[in-house]
Design a protein around this motif. Structure first.
Motif, PDB file in Angstrom:
ATOM      1  N   VAL A 254       0.868  -1.175   0.104  1.00  0.00           N
ATOM      2  CA  VAL A 254       0.204   0.032   0.025  1.00  0.00           C
ATOM      3  C   VAL A 254       0.982   1.226  -0.001  1.00  0.00           C
ATOM      4  O   VAL A 254       0.832   2.402  -0.870  1.00  0.00           O
ATOM      5  CB  VAL A 254      -0.846   0.099   1.435  1.00  0.00           C
ATOM      6  CG1 VAL A 254      -1.586   1.508   1.402  1.00  0.00           C
ATOM      7  CG2 VAL A 254      -2.056  -1.001   1.051  1.00  0.00           C
ATOM      8  N   MET A 255       2.010   1.312   0.663  1.00  0.00           N
ATOM      9  CA  MET A 255       2.918   2.424   0.955  1.00  0.00           C
ATOM     10  C   MET A 255       3.592   2.565  -0.491  1.00  0.00           C
ATOM     11  O   MET A 255       3.641   3.764  -0.959  1.00  0.00           O
ATOM     12  CB  MET A 255       3.800   2.150   1.772  1.00  0.00           C
ATOM     13  CG  MET A 255       4.862   3.051   2.515  1.00  0.00           C
ATOM     14  SD  MET A 255       5.749   2.594   3.814  1.00  0.00           S
ATOM     15  CE  MET A 255       5.817   3.617   4.748  1.00  0.00           C
ATOM     16  N   TYR A 256       4.070   1.459  -0.801  1.00  0.00           N
ATOM     17  CA  TYR A 256       4.725   1.554  -2.210  1.00  0.00           C
ATOM     18  C   TYR A 256       3.608   2.186  -3.291  1.00  0.00           C
ATOM     19  O   TYR A 256       4.189   2.903  -4.094  1.00  0.00           O
ATOM     20  CB  TYR A 256       5.280   0.049  -2.760  1.00  0.00           C
ATOM     21  CG  TYR A 256       6.144   0.182  -3.930  1.00  0.00           C
ATOM     22  CD1 TYR A 256       7.593   0.324  -3.785  1.00  0.00           C
ATOM     23  CD2 TYR A 256       5.768   0.170  -5.103  1.00  0.00           C
ATOM     24  CE1 TYR A 256       8.162   0.469  -4.902  1.00  0.00           C
ATOM     25  CE2 TYR A 256       6.468   0.181  -6.239  1.00  0.00           C
ATOM     26  CZ  TYR A 256       7.442   0.277  -6.149  1.00  0.00           C
ATOM     27  OH  TYR A 256       8.330   0.477  -7.692  1.00  0.00           O
ATOM     28  N   LYS A 262       8.518   9.931  -5.460  1.00  0.00           N
ATOM     29  CA  LYS A 262       9.783  10.940  -4.786  1.00  0.00           C
ATOM     30  C   LYS A 262       9.756  10.268  -3.367  1.00  0.00           C
ATOM     31  O   LYS A 262      10.633  10.254  -2.746  1.00  0.00           O
ATOM     32  CB  LYS A 262       9.415  12.264  -5.080  1.00  0.00           C
ATOM     33  CG  LYS A 262       9.953  12.993  -6.215  1.00  0.00           C
ATOM     34  CD  LYS A 262       9.844  14.310  -6.282  1.00  0.00           C
ATOM     35  CE  LYS A 262      10.448  15.115  -7.364  1.00  0.00           C
ATOM     36  NZ  LYS A 262       9.782  16.544  -7.496  1.00  0.00           N
ATOM     37  N   HIS A 263       8.645  10.359  -2.677  1.00  0.00           N
ATOM     38  CA  HIS A 263       8.304  10.041  -1.309  1.00  0.00           C
ATOM     39  C   HIS A 263       8.964   8.584  -1.055  1.00  0.00           C
ATOM     40  O   HIS A 263       9.710   8.422  -0.295  1.00  0.00           O
ATOM     41  CB  HIS A 263       7.133  10.087  -0.833  1.00  0.00           C
ATOM     42  CG  HIS A 263       6.728   9.754   0.594  1.00  0.00           C
ATOM     43  ND1 HIS A 263       6.588  10.705   1.503  1.00  0.00           N
ATOM     44  CD2 HIS A 263       6.569   8.447   1.142  1.00  0.00           C
ATOM     45  CE1 HIS A 263       6.448  10.083   2.833  1.00  0.00           C
ATOM     46  NE2 HIS A 263       6.058   8.809   2.344  1.00  0.00           N
ATOM     47  N   ASN A 264       9.085   7.850  -2.002  1.00  0.00           N
ATOM     48  CA  ASN A 264       9.092   6.490  -1.723  1.00  0.00           C
ATOM     49  C   ASN A 264      10.574   6.165  -1.666  1.00  0.00           C
ATOM     50  O   ASN A 264      11.370   5.645  -0.972  1.00  0.00           O
ATOM     51  CB  ASN A 264       8.613   5.429  -2.715  1.00  0.00           C
ATOM     52  CG  ASN A 264       7.247   4.984  -2.511  1.00  0.00           C
ATOM     53  OD1 ASN A 264       6.585   5.548  -1.608  1.00  0.00           O
ATOM     54  ND2 ASN A 264       6.418   4.446  -3.727  1.00  0.00           N
ATOM     55  N   ILE A 265      11.192   6.996  -2.782  1.00  0.00           N
ATOM     56  CA  ILE A 265      12.750   6.938  -3.069  1.00  0.00           C
ATOM     57  C   ILE A 265      13.391   7.496  -1.671  1.00  0.00           C
ATOM     58  O   ILE A 265      14.136   7.072  -1.350  1.00  0.00           O
ATOM     59  CB  ILE A 265      13.102   7.797  -4.187  1.00  0.00           C
ATOM     60  CG1 ILE A 265      12.517   7.033  -5.550  1.00  0.00           C
ATOM     61  CG2 ILE A 265      14.608   8.022  -4.381  1.00  0.00           C
ATOM     62  CD1 ILE A 265      12.610   7.730  -6.839  1.00  0.00           C
ATOM     63  N   ILE A 270      16.436   6.463   3.677  1.00  0.00           N
ATOM     64  CA  ILE A 270      16.199   6.496   4.951  1.00  0.00           C
ATOM     65  C   ILE A 270      16.511   5.206   5.653  1.00  0.00           C
ATOM     66  O   ILE A 270      17.200   5.071   6.615  1.00  0.00           O
ATOM     67  CB  ILE A 270      15.100   7.284   5.634  1.00  0.00           C
ATOM     68  CG1 ILE A 270      15.229   8.748   5.374  1.00  0.00           C
ATOM     69  CG2 ILE A 270      14.810   7.202   7.252  1.00  0.00           C
ATOM     70  CD1 ILE A 270      14.260   9.645   5.707  1.00  0.00           C
ATOM     71  N   ALA A 271      15.799   4.300   5.096  1.00  0.00           N
ATOM     72  CA  ALA A 271      15.674   2.754   5.442  1.00  0.00           C
ATOM     73  C   ALA A 271      17.143   2.500   5.260  1.00  0.00           C
ATOM     74  O   ALA A 271      17.735   1.707   6.240  1.00  0.00           O
ATOM     75  CB  ALA A 271      14.744   2.057   4.671  1.00  0.00           C
ATOM     76  N   VAL A 272      17.898   2.630   4.239  1.00  0.00           N
ATOM     77  CA  VAL A 272      19.212   2.261   3.986  1.00  0.00           C
ATOM     78  C   VAL A 272      20.210   2.609   4.894  1.00  0.00           C
ATOM     79  O   VAL A 272      21.005   1.952   5.410  1.00  0.00           O
ATOM     80  CB  VAL A 272      19.669   2.537   2.505  1.00  0.00           C
ATOM     81  CG1 VAL A 272      21.272   2.533   2.350  1.00  0.00           C
ATOM     82  CG2 VAL A 272      18.965   1.600   1.527  1.00  0.00           C
TER      83      VAL A 272
END
Ligand code: DGT
Ligand code: CA
Ligand code: CA
Length: 576
Positions: A254-256, A262-265, A270-272
């Motif tokens: 759902v998030m993806y 741009k938000h996803n990238i 941040i996750a990385v």
């Protein structure tokens, strides 16, 4: 030039003659000639060369002259002249599927409707049913035709997409194997227009579920069919994608698929940095062995939490600062539907709306409001049945009496035209009597940029003005926004205490989200108006609220969240 092009020009002449009301005989002769040309076995220029044009059935001296002119010069002067005689708006109506010259002539002579916008409003209001040969169905077809026309850019209005998406969700939810379902993509983010509709689901029998999806009523074409993803094209020319995912990945998917990209990238980066990987299957802790261990994915909330961020509402996932604020736990608390206590901009039967004051108040009550601003058009806007001063004062009386016995209160308002010279359409002694005074441009859109700007800024100086409505005047897919200087207007709004409207009529959505945000940052208040001309349009508040959240609007930034007493006092205090 192809035969079909020549025939098209002759048909165009026939249409224009019909709109003009010329004699049917003449009209038929152009139609007949066009049809003959379409069925010719060889190119028409051969006939010209051999001087045999007049041997073609239906082509006499006059038409053959015009065909020669067309082949030689690329145009027919007679057609050009006809075009000049007929209002441009009527010609544009010919592009609406289902709207032929007969119908155009009928709406023009009966209602004085001169362009697509006028036609749309009349169709929505139900006026067209009064005409011979026009039923409820015709009006619906016309609205659909207009919508298709405005979609030539390939994008639909969010209100249209919302209806289609809800229809699919309702259908799919009925399936016993459907465990979860959510509309994602630009529609969930409440963007102003929508490319395609993205639906995500969890099902205990994915294959069977997909089969049901592609067999739904109203599907024109199956674009792709797979085990986890299928795409269809509906009869309304909307693309709908369905993806079926595993329950433990539902939140991540759902998030993806909500985006924005741009938000996803940015989130993935941040996750990385935290030693994770984030994708449509979930959030994983990197391990030496490759795939990583699963940390979260069932809900969006748990993913944001694991990233040590606040939950970010879909409407602001555009990577314009929301991620940084969520990391600092400083996201603004956005206004919600339940905060809304009134609608500022509604038309009644006094001008071009189709509901009476008590009906509007009752509808407002059903929406949970305390008050409603009824703002009809002012006297010079004849096409929209603008009110004379006398009628306006009569309306005032009715509202005063009505408010005595009603728990939902009506604000006595007007949507006053900003005249081409920047003055307002009622004198000050009338304006000062209004509870709510909205001003707007409705004419002379094509003034030069500096004249337009001066005109609006001058109108905002008037001490009795509360709200500047739909500042850009754009109609999505139909009319470009006015070239106005938003910075200056926002500065003036601040200086004069003028509120800026976000008009949430489906094709207006004016101001645009970026300007809403900019206005708020500069301490300017916002008002949200549905600009409803019919009761059902007051429901547009539901996506209106989502749209307005895209501009980062908090409860305190918008006057619709005030109680009746608050708003009345506040607006009164603004009369300087
Ligand atoms: P639309 O349909 O043009 O109105 O806009 P969206 O935002 O619905 O875009 P769409 O349908 O192409 O894709 C849905 C979402 O899927 C999009 O908002 C973000 C996500 N997405 C699609 N492609 C990519 C990609 O290449 N990378 C990332 N990170 N996300 C993507
Ligand atoms: Ca999409
Ligand atoms: Ca898509």
């Amino acid at each position: 030039m192809k035969n079909s092009e020549v025939a098209e020009k002759l048909m165009e002449i026939a249409h224009l003659l019909e709109i003009k009301g010329e004699n049917p005989f003449k009209i038929r002769s152009y139609e007949k000639a066009a049809n003959s040309i379409l069925s010719l076995p060889k190119e028409i220029k051969e006939f010209v060369k051999e001087d045999k044009l007049k041997s073609i059935s239906g082509i006499g001296a006059s038409i053959s002259q015009k065909i020669k002119e067309l082949l030689e010069t690329g145009k027919i002067q007679y057609l050009e002249n006809l075009k000049k005689e007929i209002p441009q708006g009527l010609l544009e109506m010919l592009n609406i599927p289902g709207m032929g010259p007969k119908k155009i002539k009928a709406v023009y002579t009966k209602f004085g409707i001169k362009d697509i916008r006028g036609l749309e409003i009349a169709a929505r209001r139900g006026d067209l049913a009064e005409l011979d040969g026009f039923g409820e169905k015709t009006a619906q077809n016309i609205l659909r035709g207009i919508e298709l026309l405005t979609r030539q850019s390939g994008r639909m209005l969010s209100v249209t997409a919302k209806k289609i998406a809800e229809d699919f969700v309702e259908f799919l939810r009925k399936e016993k194997t459907c465990k979860k379902i959510e509309v994602c993509g630009s529609l969930r983010r409440a963007c102003e227009t929508i490319g395609d509709i993205d639906i995500l689901a969890v099902s205990s029998k994915p294959q069977e579920f997909m089969e049901r999806f592609i067999k739904k009523d109203g599907i024109k074409k199956v674009i792709a069919k797979g085990e986890t993803k299928s795409s269809v094209l509906t009869e309304d020319e909307a693309q709908v994608d369905l993806r079926v995912v595993e329950e433990k990945s539902f939140g991540a998917a759902v998030m993806y698929f909500t985006g924005s990209k741009k938000h996803n990238i940015h989130l993935r980066e941040i996750a990385v940095k935290k030693g994770f990987t984030l994708n449509e299957y979930g959030l994983f802790k990197k391990t030496k062995k490759g795939t990583g261990s699963f940390l979260a994915g069932k809900t969006e909330e748990e993913i944001y939490k694991k990233l040590k961020m606040q939950y970010i509402p879909p409407e602001i996932r555009e990577d314009t600062g929301e991620i940084e604020l969520a990391l600092q736990r400083k996201l603004p608390e956005l206004v919600e539907r339940k905060d809304i206590k009134g609608d500022t901009h509604i038309h009644s039967t006094y001008s071009d709306g189709n509901a009476r004051i008590p009906e509007i108040a009752q509808k407002a009550k059903s929406l949970g409001y305390e008050w409603v601003g009824i703002c009809d058009h002012s006297r010079s806007l004849k096409v929209a049945r603008g009110l004379s001063i006398e009628e306006l004062l009569k309306k005032k009386k009715e509202i005063e009496n009505f408010n005595k016995k009603s728990d939902v209160k009506v604000l006595f308002g007007a949507e006053v035209d900003i005249l081409p010279d920047g003055t307002l359409d009622y004198p000050d002694e009338i304006l000062r009597q209004l509870d709510i005074c909205i001003i707007a441009v409705h004419t002379a859109f094509n003034q030069p940029e500096d004249v337009l700007n001066k005109r609006i800024l001058m109108a905002m100086e008037n001490p009795y003005v509360h709200i500047l409505a739909h500042p850009s005047c754009r109609l999505i897919g139909k009319r470009e926004p006015l070239s106005i200087d938003y910075e200056k207007i926002i500065k003036k709004a601040k200086e004069r205490g003028v509120i800026l409207e976000v008009n949430v009529f489906p094709d207006r959505l004016d101001l645009k989200d970026i300007y809403i945000k900019f206005a708020i940052q500069n301490g300017v208040l916002i008002s949200m108006g549905t600009d409803a001309h019919a009761l059902y349009q007051m429901d547009n508040i539901d996506y209106g609220i989502k749209y307005i959240r895209r501009g980062w609007v908090k409860k305190s930034d918008i006057i619709n969240t005030m109680t009746y007493d608050e708003v009345k006092k506040f607006l009164k205090g603004r009369n300087r």
